[in-house]
Design an enzyme around this catalytic site. Sequence first.
Site, PDB file in Angstrom:
ATOM      1  N   ASN A 174       1.030  -1.449   0.462  1.00 17.50           N
ATOM      2  CA  ASN A 174      -0.184  -0.306   0.059  1.00 17.50           C
ATOM      3  C   ASN A 174       1.134   1.502   0.475  1.00 17.50           C
ATOM      4  O   ASN A 174       1.385   1.102   0.721  1.00 17.50           O
ATOM      5  CB  ASN A 174      -0.693   0.289   0.926  1.00 17.50           C
ATOM      6  CG  ASN A 174      -1.857   0.704   1.358  1.00 17.50           C
ATOM      7  OD1 ASN A 174      -2.289   2.017   0.463  1.00 17.50           O
ATOM      8  ND2 ASN A 174      -1.512   2.161   2.242  1.00 17.50           N
ATOM      9  N   ASP A 191      -2.912  -0.059   8.496  1.00 11.71           N
ATOM     10  CA  ASP A 191      -1.380   1.346   8.044  1.00 11.71           C
ATOM     11  C   ASP A 191      -0.262   0.918   8.893  1.00 11.71           C
ATOM     12  O   ASP A 191       0.546   1.804   9.373  1.00 11.71           O
ATOM     13  CB  ASP A 191      -2.055   2.842   7.780  1.00 11.71           C
ATOM     14  CG  ASP A 191      -2.681   2.600   7.107  1.00 11.71           C
ATOM     15  OD1 ASP A 191      -3.005   2.465   5.424  1.00 11.71           O
ATOM     16  OD2 ASP A 191      -2.993   3.884   7.112  1.00 11.71           O
ATOM     17  N   HIS A 197       0.522   5.365   1.516  1.00 15.64           N
ATOM     18  CA  HIS A 197       0.283   5.606   2.184  1.00 15.64           C
ATOM     19  C   HIS A 197       0.872   7.043   2.342  1.00 15.64           C
ATOM     20  O   HIS A 197       2.045   7.469   3.042  1.00 15.64           O
ATOM     21  CB  HIS A 197      -0.178   5.201   3.753  1.00 15.64           C
ATOM     22  CG  HIS A 197      -0.545   6.562   5.045  1.00 15.64           C
ATOM     23  ND1 HIS A 197      -1.657   5.961   4.072  1.00 15.64           N
ATOM     24  CD2 HIS A 197      -0.400   6.975   5.738  1.00 15.64           C
ATOM     25  CE1 HIS A 197      -2.691   6.696   5.711  1.00 15.64           C
ATOM     26  NE2 HIS A 197      -1.396   7.093   6.336  1.00 15.64           N
ATOM     27  N   SER A 222       4.606   6.612   2.765  1.00 12.83           N
ATOM     28  CA  SER A 222       4.897   5.364   3.355  1.00 12.83           C
ATOM     29  C   SER A 222       4.769   4.766   1.920  1.00 12.83           C
ATOM     30  O   SER A 222       3.864   4.660   1.664  1.00 12.83           O
ATOM     31  CB  SER A 222       4.891   4.994   4.376  1.00 12.83           C
ATOM     32  OG  SER A 222       5.163   6.276   5.324  1.00 12.83           O
TER      33      SER A 222
HETATM   34  N1  NHR Z   1      -7.205  -2.982   4.920  1.00 17.66           N
HETATM   35  C1  NHR Z   1      -5.636  -3.700   6.027  1.00 17.66           C
HETATM   36  N2  NHR Z   1      -6.531  -4.214   6.421  1.00 17.66           N
HETATM   37  N3  NHR Z   1      -4.868  -2.919   6.265  1.00 17.66           N
HETATM   38  C2  NHR Z   1      -3.996  -1.802   5.880  1.00 17.66           C
HETATM   39  O1  NHR Z   1      -3.173  -1.303   6.139  1.00 17.66           O
HETATM   40  C3  NHR Z   1      -4.769  -1.141   4.394  1.00 17.66           C
HETATM   41  C4  NHR Z   1      -6.748  -1.449   4.433  1.00 17.66           C
HETATM   42  C5  NHR Z   1      -7.038  -1.752   3.651  1.00 17.66           C
HETATM   43  C6  NHR Z   1      -6.775   0.021   3.005  1.00 17.66           C
HETATM   44  C7  NHR Z   1      -5.371   2.082   2.610  1.00 17.66           C
HETATM   45  C8  NHR Z   1      -5.027   3.254   4.009  1.00 17.66           C
HETATM   46  C9  NHR Z   1      -4.258   4.236   3.674  1.00 17.66           C
HETATM   47  O2  NHR Z   1      -3.273   3.955   2.939  1.00 17.66           O
HETATM   48  C10 NHR Z   1      -5.602   0.537   3.621  1.00 17.66           C
HETATM   49  C11 NHR Z   1      -4.295  -0.111   4.353  1.00 17.66           C
HETATM   50  C12 NHR Z   1      -8.898   4.101   3.923  1.00 17.66           C
HETATM   51  C13 NHR Z   1      -9.685   3.504   4.875  1.00 17.66           C
HETATM   52  C14 NHR Z   1     -11.087   4.138   5.710  1.00 17.66           C
HETATM   53  O3  NHR Z   1     -11.114   3.878   6.689  1.00 17.66           O
HETATM   54  C15 NHR Z   1      -7.826   4.048   5.740  1.00 17.66           C
HETATM   55  C16 NHR Z   1      -6.708   3.542   5.410  1.00 17.66           C
HETATM   56  C17 NHR Z   1      -7.153   3.237   4.395  1.00 17.66           C
HETATM   57  C18 NHR Z   1      -7.422   3.123   3.332  1.00 17.66           C
HETATM   58  N4  NHR Z   1     -11.741   3.430   4.534  1.00 17.66           N
HETATM   59  C19 NHR Z   1     -13.685   3.689   4.816  1.00 17.66           C
HETATM   60  C20 NHR Z   1     -13.933   2.462   5.561  1.00 17.66           C
HETATM   61  O4  NHR Z   1     -14.802   2.090   5.928  1.00 17.66           O
HETATM   62  C21 NHR Z   1     -13.929   4.250   3.848  1.00 17.66           C
HETATM   63  C22 NHR Z   1     -13.901   5.914   3.464  1.00 17.66           C
HETATM   64  C23 NHR Z   1     -13.909   6.339   1.819  1.00 17.66           C
HETATM   65  O5  NHR Z   1     -14.270   4.714   1.341  1.00 17.66           O
HETATM   66  O6  NHR Z   1     -13.653   7.249   1.564  1.00 17.66           O
HETATM   67  O7  NHR Z   1     -13.476   1.181   4.838  1.00 17.66           O
HETATM   68  O8  NHR Z   1      -4.584   5.374   3.575  1.00 17.66           O
HETATM   69  C1  GAR Z   2      -2.791   8.351  -3.111  1.00 13.58           C
HETATM   70  O1  GAR Z   2      -2.305  10.514  -2.420  1.00 13.58           O
HETATM   71  C2  GAR Z   2      -2.446   7.849  -2.553  1.00 13.58           C
HETATM   72  O2  GAR Z   2      -1.230   8.204  -1.080  1.00 13.58           O
HETATM   73  C3  GAR Z   2      -3.467   8.449  -0.983  1.00 13.58           C
HETATM   74  O3  GAR Z   2      -4.491   8.662  -2.379  1.00 13.58           O
HETATM   75  C4  GAR Z   2      -4.189   8.931  -3.458  1.00 13.58           C
HETATM   76  C5  GAR Z   2      -4.707   7.857  -4.281  1.00 13.58           C
HETATM   77  O4  GAR Z   2      -3.985   8.655  -5.512  1.00 13.58           O
HETATM   78  N1  GAR Z   2      -4.134   6.854  -0.647  1.00 13.58           N
HETATM   79  C6  GAR Z   2      -5.102   7.055   0.575  1.00 13.58           C
HETATM   80  O5  GAR Z   2      -5.075   8.008   1.153  1.00 13.58           O
HETATM   81  C7  GAR Z   2      -5.874   5.454   0.637  1.00 13.58           C
HETATM   82  N2  GAR Z   2      -6.430   5.457   2.408  1.00 13.58           N
HETATM   83  P1  GAR Z   2      -4.346   7.907  -7.094  1.00 13.58           P
HETATM   84  O6  GAR Z   2      -5.920   7.412  -6.947  1.00 13.58           O
HETATM   85  O7  GAR Z   2      -4.136   9.339  -7.803  1.00 13.58           O
HETATM   86  O8  GAR Z   2      -3.242   7.339  -6.791  1.00 13.58           O
END
Ligand code: NHR
Ligand code: GAR
Length: 214
Positions: free
Chosen positions: A106, A144, A108, A135
């Site tokens: 991922n 994360d 982040h 990261s």
């Molecule tokens: N899942 C796990 N188990 N572990 C990780 O490290 C993950 C993951 C799923 C996604 C990306 C992450 C980021 O880089 C990622 C890492 C979405 C949310 C979130 O709160 C949090 C972190 C990340 C991605 N999502 C809401 C939910 O209820 C929905 C938000 C929306 O749809 O806009 O799933 O930040």
């Molecule tokens: C990127 O900045 C990535 O780091 C972030 O969303 C953007 C996606 O851009 N990811 C998250 O926030 C995961 N929760 P992209 O669709 O243009 O690659």
Amino acid sequence: MKVVVLVSGGGSNLQALIDGQQDGSLPIEIAAVISNRPGVKGLDRARDNGISAELLDHKNFDSRDDFDASLMNLIDSFDAELIVLAGFMRILTPQFTGHYVGRMLNIHPSLLPKYQGLHTHQRALDAADSEHGVSVHFVTAELDGGPIAIQARVPVLLDDDANSLAKRVQAQEHVIYPLAVKWFALQRLTMKDNLAVLDNKVLPNNGYQIDTSV
Ligand code: NHR
Ligand code: GAR
């Protein structure tokens, strides 16, 4: 190496990987792009480049377990060796992360372990941080929280807002994500005992620090 990329939006990180595949700098074949949201630009980018573009709308599922089970089936139908989350916005169940442990990355937008979760740029500004960054980490059940492979830092400037800061971070994303994917495809980057390993050496907790300043 066969790669499946998961997106929820614009897919600029996906584009960086497509560019690397096409110019020969990345030894990967993007077998499919899967989005949980309809109509996103990430799916168009896949189609425009002859890559299978799949929509699996989470709204059509009653539970996270059902969605994740279907997502797993779809991914596995492409024989993916690496799963790349590129702006994928759905939290994944432990069952799902366990199935792909050590072969899912991922990106982040923060200097983890700072600012896990959402709205990272605004949170860095609110904290008056002088630096921020991005990261690449292995995905584990801990949101994360998986081992960090690479980080890149950017300065926070006085007149930044969340938008301008995000742009500066994203320029670094497009450098370090292809690099991490390349290292993984060359089997230089692995995950072992919940640690990120590069060239048989355990990386520090904050990963390989890339200096991309010009
Ligand atoms: N899942 C796990 N188990 N572990 C990780 O490290 C993950 C993951 C799923 C996604 C990306 C992450 C980021 O880089 C990622 C890492 C979405 C949310 C979130 O709160 C949090 C972190 C990340 C991605 N999502 C809401 C939910 O209820 C929905 C938000 C929306 O749809 O806009 O799933 O930040
Ligand atoms: C990127 O900045 C990535 O780091 C972030 O969303 C953007 C996606 O851009 N990811 C998250 O926030 C995961 N929760 P992209 O669709 O243009 O690659």
